[in-house]
Design an enzyme around this catalytic site. Structure first.
Site, PDB file in Angstrom:
ATOM      1  N   SER A 167      20.036 -11.706   0.856  1.00  0.00           N
ATOM      2  CA  SER A 167      19.997 -10.809   2.014  1.00  0.00           C
ATOM      3  C   SER A 167      20.003 -11.539   3.362  1.00  0.00           C
ATOM      4  CB  SER A 167      18.803  -9.855   1.908  1.00  0.00           C
ATOM      5  OG  SER A 167      18.926  -9.050   0.741  1.00  0.00           O
TER       6      SER A 167
ATOM      7  N   GLU B 246      23.694 -13.088 -11.100  1.00  0.00           N
ATOM      8  CA  GLU B 246      24.389 -11.964 -11.777  1.00  0.00           C
ATOM      9  C   GLU B 246      25.070 -12.464 -13.048  1.00  0.00           C
ATOM     10  OE1 GLU B 246      26.490 -10.688  -8.271  1.00  0.00           O
ATOM     11  OE2 GLU B 246      24.565 -10.083  -7.421  1.00  0.00           O
TER      12      GLU B 246
ATOM     13  N   ASN C 181      30.166 -14.894  -0.709  1.00  0.00           N
ATOM     14  CA  ASN C 181      30.456 -14.489  -2.085  1.00  0.00           C
ATOM     15  C   ASN C 181      30.859 -13.014  -2.068  1.00  0.00           C
ATOM     16  OD1 ASN C 181      30.489 -13.894  -4.802  1.00  0.00           O
ATOM     17  ND2 ASN C 181      28.277 -14.151  -5.106  1.00  0.00           N
ATOM     18  N   TRP C 182      32.154 -12.791  -2.247  1.00  0.00           N
ATOM     19  CA  TRP C 182      32.648 -11.401  -2.160  1.00  0.00           C
ATOM     20  C   TRP C 182      32.321 -10.608  -3.419  1.00  0.00           C
ATOM     21  CZ3 TRP C 182      38.312 -11.667   0.225  1.00  0.00           C
ATOM     22  CH2 TRP C 182      38.223 -12.175   1.523  1.00  0.00           C
ATOM     23  N   LYS C 183      31.887 -11.280  -4.457  1.00  0.00           N
ATOM     24  CA  LYS C 183      31.580 -10.612  -5.738  1.00  0.00           C
ATOM     25  C   LYS C 183      32.791  -9.768  -6.171  1.00  0.00           C
ATOM     26  CE  LYS C 183      26.769 -10.622  -4.427  1.00  0.00           C
ATOM     27  NZ  LYS C 183      25.433 -10.218  -4.778  1.00  0.00           N
TER      28      LYS C 183
ATOM     29  N   HIS D 115      25.401 -18.078 -10.853  1.00  0.00           N
ATOM     30  CA  HIS D 115      24.863 -17.014  -9.988  1.00  0.00           C
ATOM     31  C   HIS D 115      23.945 -16.133 -10.837  1.00  0.00           C
ATOM     32  CE1 HIS D 115      24.682 -13.435  -7.465  1.00  0.00           C
ATOM     33  NE2 HIS D 115      25.003 -14.226  -6.465  1.00  0.00           N
TER      34      HIS D 115
ATOM     35  N   GLU E  77      18.400 -19.075  -4.577  1.00  0.00           N
ATOM     36  CA  GLU E  77      18.551 -17.632  -4.382  1.00  0.00           C
ATOM     37  C   GLU E  77      17.458 -16.895  -5.149  1.00  0.00           C
ATOM     38  OE1 GLU E  77      22.809 -16.640  -3.112  1.00  0.00           O
ATOM     39  OE2 GLU E  77      22.756 -16.471  -5.270  1.00  0.00           O
TER      40      GLU E  77
ATOM     41  N   GLY F  87      26.127 -12.673   0.368  1.00  0.00           N
ATOM     42  CA  GLY F  87      26.863 -11.662  -0.397  1.00  0.00           C
ATOM     43  C   GLY F  87      27.332 -10.553   0.524  1.00  0.00           C
ATOM     44  N   GLY F  88      26.549  -9.470   0.604  1.00  0.00           N
ATOM     45  CA  GLY F  88      26.930  -8.262   1.346  1.00  0.00           C
ATOM     46  C   GLY F  88      27.473  -8.521   2.746  1.00  0.00           C
TER      47      GLY F  88
HETATM   48  C1  PEP Z   1      24.558 -13.498  -3.355  1.00  0.00           C
HETATM   49  O1  PEP Z   1      25.268 -12.745  -3.979  1.00  0.00           O
HETATM   50  O2  PEP Z   1      24.562 -14.696  -3.620  1.00  0.00           O
HETATM   51  C2  PEP Z   1      23.716 -12.941  -2.305  1.00  0.00           C
HETATM   52  C3  PEP Z   1      22.840 -13.721  -1.733  1.00  0.00           C
HETATM   53  O3  PEP Z   1      23.902 -11.603  -1.984  1.00  0.00           O
HETATM   54  P1  PEP Z   1      23.251 -10.816  -0.718  1.00  0.00           P
HETATM   55  O4  PEP Z   1      23.518 -11.645   0.496  1.00  0.00           O
HETATM   56  O5  PEP Z   1      23.994  -9.505  -0.685  1.00  0.00           O
HETATM   57  O6  PEP Z   1      21.809 -10.666  -0.996  1.00  0.00           O
END
Ligand code: PEP
Length: 255
Positions: free
Chosen positions: A214, A98, A9-11, A96, A168, A235-236
């Site tokens: 994470s 967010e 997920n590049w957000k 999500h 999540e 994500g990151g």
């Molecule tokens: C996400 O955005 O779904 C996520 C899990 O982000 P991260 O891996 O950065 O925690």
């Protein structure tokens, strides 16, 4: 028997075509030989067209990060599932945290989007998860049960097996705090038990449940090694081709 799925997920990052395509080309060369894991990336809407064109000649599938549940009309700023489908988008991330927390999306809205995505053969990746205070108050399972019931309202047996669930824990997203593999597995197996009691054993065993929060190259293997964890939503660590690839490899090694 469930094929793991790793989603990136590049957000709101890599949203200019040149940077997105550069990253994707790096990733394509790394994942060329990956067969035992489904690889999906969810770039921003602004680069979907460029990314779809490049990804066509690879084993990477493309997801949207969101969509609306109407096909067109006076919905300023929203994205139609019909546009996505016609462009060649195959997956969509729904609900999500967010979207839920910053943009006030409710279970009811997410349920409407889910029903629409399924009716258009776009594979939904539906996110659920608890806040830190809810975990600390011992309410994690209660929250998960509520989200499972309301987000997946009126979904048939056939449709739930096409859906991917992403557990999540919100306290682990973008924070560097990962649920331990045991904490994650406890909730994944709880989600599966909810599916078994609502549908049946066969359905419960078929649905893929990803972990997100994470996930990094150094913790991916331990998390994915758990019985009820079918890959991850990242994500990151999905913004950099080599770290995302290492996570994909961690899932493939376990197969
Ligand atoms: C996400 O955005 O779904 C996520 C899990 O982000 P991260 O891996 O950065 O925690």
């Amino acid at each position: 028997m469930r094929k793991p799925i790793i989603g990136g997920n590049w957000k709101m990052n890599l949203g200019v075509p040149s940077e997105a395509v550069k990253m994707l080309n790096n990733l394509i060369s790394l994942v060329r030989k990956i067969e035992l894991v489904d690889v999906v990336i969810a770039p921003p809407f602004t680069v979907l067209e460029s990314v779809i064109k490049v990804a066509k000649k690879s084993n990477i599938k493309i997801a949207a990060q969101n969509m609306y549940f109407k096909e067109n009309g006076a919905f300023t700023g929203e994205i139609s599932p019909n546009f996505l489908k016609k462009m060649g988008v195959e997956y969509v991330i729904l609900g999500h945290s967010e979207r839920r927390d910053i943009f006030y999306e409710t279970d009811e809205l997410i349920n409407n989007k889910l029903i629409k995505a399924l009716s258009m053969d776009i594979i939904p990746i539906v996110c659920i998860g608890e806040h830190l205070h809810q975990r600390e108050e011992g309410k994690t399972k209660e929250i998960i049960a509520y989200q499972m019931e309301n987000t997946f309202k009126n979904i048939s047996k056939e449709d739930i097996t096409k859906t991917i669930i992403a557990y999540e824990p919100i306290w682990a997203i973008g924070t560097g705090k990962t649920a331990t593999p045991e904490q994650a597995e406890e909730i994944h197996s709880y989600i599966r038990s909810l599916l078994v009691s609502r549908f049946n054993e066969e359905v419960g065993n078929k649905v893929r449940i990803q972990y997100g929060g994470s996930v990094k190259p150094n913790n991916a293997e331990a998390i994915f090694s758990k019985d009820n964890i079918d890959g991850g939503l990242v994500g990151g660590a999905s913004l950099e081709a080599s770290s995302f690839y290492e996570i994909i490899r961690a899932a493939e090694k376990l197969k």
